[in-house]
Design a protein around this motif. Sequence first.
Motif, mmCIF file in Angstrom:
data_model
loop_
_atom_site.group_PDB
_atom_site.id
_atom_site.type_symbol
_atom_site.label_atom_id
_atom_site.label_comp_id
_atom_site.label_asym_id
_atom_site.label_seq_id
_atom_site.Cartn_x
_atom_site.Cartn_y
_atom_site.Cartn_z
ATOM 1 N N ASN A 121 4.079 80.965 68.206
ATOM 2 C CA ASN A 121 3.949 81.544 66.954
ATOM 3 C C ASN A 121 4.670 82.494 66.714
ATOM 4 O O ASN A 121 5.165 82.162 65.560
ATOM 5 N N ILE A 122 5.293 83.295 67.247
ATOM 6 C CA ILE A 122 6.329 84.395 66.859
ATOM 7 C C ILE A 122 7.492 83.740 66.555
ATOM 8 O O ILE A 122 8.213 83.952 65.690
ATOM 9 N N ALA A 123 7.877 82.540 67.408
ATOM 10 C CA ALA A 123 9.248 81.837 67.104
ATOM 11 C C ALA A 123 8.990 81.171 65.744
ATOM 12 O O ALA A 123 9.965 81.430 64.905
ATOM 13 N N LEU A 124 7.816 80.555 65.471
ATOM 14 C CA LEU A 124 7.879 79.985 64.034
ATOM 15 C C LEU A 124 7.863 80.936 62.826
ATOM 16 O O LEU A 124 8.351 80.580 61.727
ATOM 17 N N ASP A 125 7.295 82.201 63.241
ATOM 18 C CA ASP A 125 7.409 83.386 62.017
ATOM 19 C C ASP A 125 8.729 83.568 61.987
ATOM 20 O O ASP A 125 9.237 83.743 60.781
ATOM 21 N N LEU A 126 9.216 83.761 62.891
ATOM 22 C CA LEU A 126 11.022 84.065 62.870
ATOM 23 C C LEU A 126 11.926 82.966 62.143
ATOM 24 O O LEU A 126 12.533 83.268 61.295
ATOM 25 N N ILE A 127 11.449 81.463 62.490
ATOM 26 C CA ILE A 127 12.212 80.531 61.836
ATOM 27 C C ILE A 127 11.752 80.530 60.392
ATOM 28 O O ILE A 127 12.612 80.251 59.484
ATOM 29 N N GLY A 128 10.529 80.888 60.057
ATOM 30 C CA GLY A 128 10.065 81.034 58.772
ATOM 31 C C GLY A 128 10.737 82.060 57.925
ATOM 32 O O GLY A 128 11.193 81.819 56.753
ATOM 33 N N GLN A 129 11.090 83.090 58.690
ATOM 34 C CA GLN A 129 11.822 84.231 57.846
ATOM 35 C C GLN A 129 13.031 83.775 57.639
ATOM 36 O O GLN A 129 13.719 84.038 56.345
ATOM 37 N N ALA A 130 13.812 82.986 58.711
ATOM 38 C CA ALA A 130 15.173 82.561 58.490
ATOM 39 C C ALA A 130 14.991 81.618 57.205
ATOM 40 O O ALA A 130 16.180 81.655 56.426
ATOM 41 N N ARG A 131 14.310 80.483 57.260
ATOM 42 C CA ARG A 131 14.271 79.633 56.105
ATOM 43 C C ARG A 131 14.319 80.480 54.643
ATOM 44 O O ARG A 131 15.082 79.944 53.827
ATOM 45 N N ALA A 132 13.315 81.300 54.649
ATOM 46 C CA ALA A 132 13.311 82.123 53.237
ATOM 47 C C ALA A 132 14.774 82.846 53.039
ATOM 48 O O ALA A 132 15.066 82.731 51.795
ATOM 49 N N LEU A 133 15.376 83.469 53.967
ATOM 50 C CA LEU A 133 16.396 83.880 53.710
ATOM 51 C C LEU A 133 17.355 82.851 53.248
ATOM 52 O O LEU A 133 18.488 83.192 52.599
ATOM 53 N N TYR A 134 17.739 81.726 54.170
ATOM 54 C CA TYR A 134 18.750 80.842 53.764
ATOM 55 C C TYR A 134 18.693 80.111 52.589
ATOM 56 O O TYR A 134 19.482 80.007 52.018
ATOM 57 N N ALA A 135 17.410 79.857 52.160
ATOM 58 C CA ALA A 135 17.180 79.580 50.873
ATOM 59 C C ALA A 135 17.756 80.274 49.869
ATOM 60 O O ALA A 135 18.372 79.868 48.755
ATOM 61 N N HIS A 136 17.279 81.557 49.836
ATOM 62 C CA HIS A 136 17.818 82.920 48.948
ATOM 63 C C HIS A 136 19.399 83.003 49.110
ATOM 64 O O HIS A 136 20.211 82.999 47.790
ATOM 65 N N ALA A 137 19.920 82.883 50.295
ATOM 66 C CA ALA A 137 21.343 82.715 50.370
ATOM 67 C C ALA A 137 22.050 81.906 49.890
ATOM 68 O O ALA A 137 23.003 82.158 49.246
ATOM 69 N N GLU A 168 21.066 80.390 47.016
ATOM 70 C CA GLU A 168 21.127 80.718 45.582
ATOM 71 C C GLU A 168 22.126 81.422 45.228
ATOM 72 O O GLU A 168 23.007 81.375 44.167
ATOM 73 N N VAL A 169 22.308 82.506 46.211
ATOM 74 C CA VAL A 169 23.107 83.961 45.857
ATOM 75 C C VAL A 169 24.590 83.139 46.044
ATOM 76 O O VAL A 169 25.302 83.652 45.111
ATOM 77 N N GLU A 170 24.753 82.309 46.962
ATOM 78 C CA GLU A 170 26.177 81.764 47.108
ATOM 79 C C GLU A 170 26.597 80.867 46.017
ATOM 80 O O GLU A 170 27.796 80.796 45.616
ATOM 81 N N GLY A 171 25.657 80.083 45.415
ATOM 82 C CA GLY A 171 25.915 79.302 44.380
ATOM 83 C C GLY A 171 26.809 78.188 44.523
ATOM 84 O O GLY A 171 27.445 77.769 43.549
ATOM 85 N N ARG A 172 26.897 77.648 45.809
ATOM 86 C CA ARG A 172 27.517 76.724 46.136
ATOM 87 C C ARG A 172 26.693 75.174 46.276
ATOM 88 O O ARG A 172 27.214 74.279 46.858
ATOM 89 N N GLY A 173 25.231 75.446 45.944
ATOM 90 C CA GLY A 173 24.576 74.455 46.296
ATOM 91 C C GLY A 173 23.953 73.975 47.495
ATOM 92 O O GLY A 173 23.600 72.997 47.997
ATOM 93 N N HIS A 174 24.342 74.924 48.376
ATOM 94 C CA HIS A 174 23.973 74.740 50.003
ATOM 95 C C HIS A 174 22.258 75.059 50.237
ATOM 96 O O HIS A 174 21.656 75.964 49.489
ATOM 97 N N ASP A 175 21.613 74.132 50.619
ATOM 98 C CA ASP A 175 20.385 74.175 50.937
ATOM 99 C C ASP A 175 20.169 74.950 52.357
ATOM 100 O O ASP A 175 21.062 75.188 52.964
ATOM 101 N N GLU A 176 18.822 75.370 52.666
ATOM 102 C CA GLU A 176 18.533 76.030 53.887
ATOM 103 C C GLU A 176 18.967 75.146 55.305
ATOM 104 O O GLU A 176 19.422 75.751 56.181
ATOM 105 N N ASP A 177 19.003 73.866 55.077
ATOM 106 C CA ASP A 177 19.186 73.130 56.219
ATOM 107 C C ASP A 177 20.849 72.966 56.275
ATOM 108 O O ASP A 177 21.154 73.148 57.680
ATOM 109 N N GLN A 178 21.462 73.015 55.385
ATOM 110 C CA GLN A 178 22.814 72.977 55.331
ATOM 111 C C GLN A 178 23.315 74.446 56.153
ATOM 112 O O GLN A 178 24.353 74.436 56.925
ATOM 113 N N LEU A 179 22.916 75.500 55.585
ATOM 114 C CA LEU A 179 23.180 76.767 56.008
ATOM 115 C C LEU A 179 22.739 76.950 57.423
ATOM 116 O O LEU A 179 23.434 77.480 58.218
#
Lengths: 105, 262
Positions: B53-69, B71-82
């Motif tokens: 459960n905790i592992a999935l929480d942490l990976i979920g937090q990482a996903r949200a941050l990657y998706a946002h990063a 967007e901020v980066e602006g090179r079209g990289h999605d969460e999986d690529q990052l």
Amino acid sequence: MNTTTQNADTKTRNEWPLWEVFVRSKAGLDHKHCGSLHAPDAQLAIQLARDVYTRRQEGTSVWVVRSDQIVASDPRDKDMYFDPAEDKVYRHPTFYALPKEVDHM
Amino acid sequence: MSASTLQPSIQLSRAGEVTYLLRLADTCLFMGQRLSEWCGHAPILEEDIAMANIALDLIGQARALYAHAGEVEGRGHDEDQLAFLREERDYFNLTIAELPRGDFAFTMVRNAMVCTWLKLMWERLQDSSDAELAGIAGKALKEARYHQQHAADWVVRLADGTDESRRRLDAALPTLWIYTREFFDADEVDELAESTGLGPRASDLRDAWLAEFGALLDEAQLPMPKDSAFRSEGRRGRHSEHMGFMLTELQYLQRAYPGGAW
């Protein structure tokens, strides 16, 4: 090591005690028994119950109680205790008309 | 693309805001990755579920941050690529997160250390000038509070458990302690984040972390380990010898089957 585990027999001495778990699905409803788990103490029993039984939004509150603290009826008393209710249909409050406003009786 | 051609790495922006977000995201991802290695191997079934459960929480937090990063980066990289298509030196996690999982005591001490740090970070990020980041923090904080409590409760119990649990805890604490210096090692990325209101400097968390982790050590009757001259630098992209092995396992699927989904 607490008194209970010290007094337990050899077979169960190294096992964590069993806890029964009760979950309230939403405010206003009763806590319902949903299963059991092993945990070393009450605090961790609550935490593990949260992880094992409420991970899909099943609950808003959890109770745990040591399984050995539950007093249960003896299965051998089943006939004596419960069968006599079988033909006492008059104990159901269904022999008079309810006002229309009363739902869910 | 033929199956024998591996998916190449992305070209990452070095903008400070992106690095700041990736430091946090990478720490969450690798904490989640190491914790998920316990799945099917925990001491008891109940704890197996708790750690997953905790592992999935942490990976979920990482996903949200990657998706946002992305967007901020602006090179079209999605969460999986990052998450999956960077070279080792383009990851910026706390080094402690990439260390092999060790035994249960090691994992719980690491969780107590890192989850306390993450909780303090999320608390402050709720006031970020970046509204998206503040939103992610508000949600993550609830999870992080539980992660910290779960690990802390285990540290206390292992300290006061059997000779073996105490021995394992005593071994884990100083081994992990030398990586905590990095928790508070601020640089120009931290200064940028502080000056723009994006988030706190790593060094800003030091007093609160020492107070909370110190209180846990007191409760567990463990001595505060001594500091050493050792300095880990995962947040700057310089990693331990364990990182390459973990990345190989983590990246294999995306590298071999680009964009693979199921």
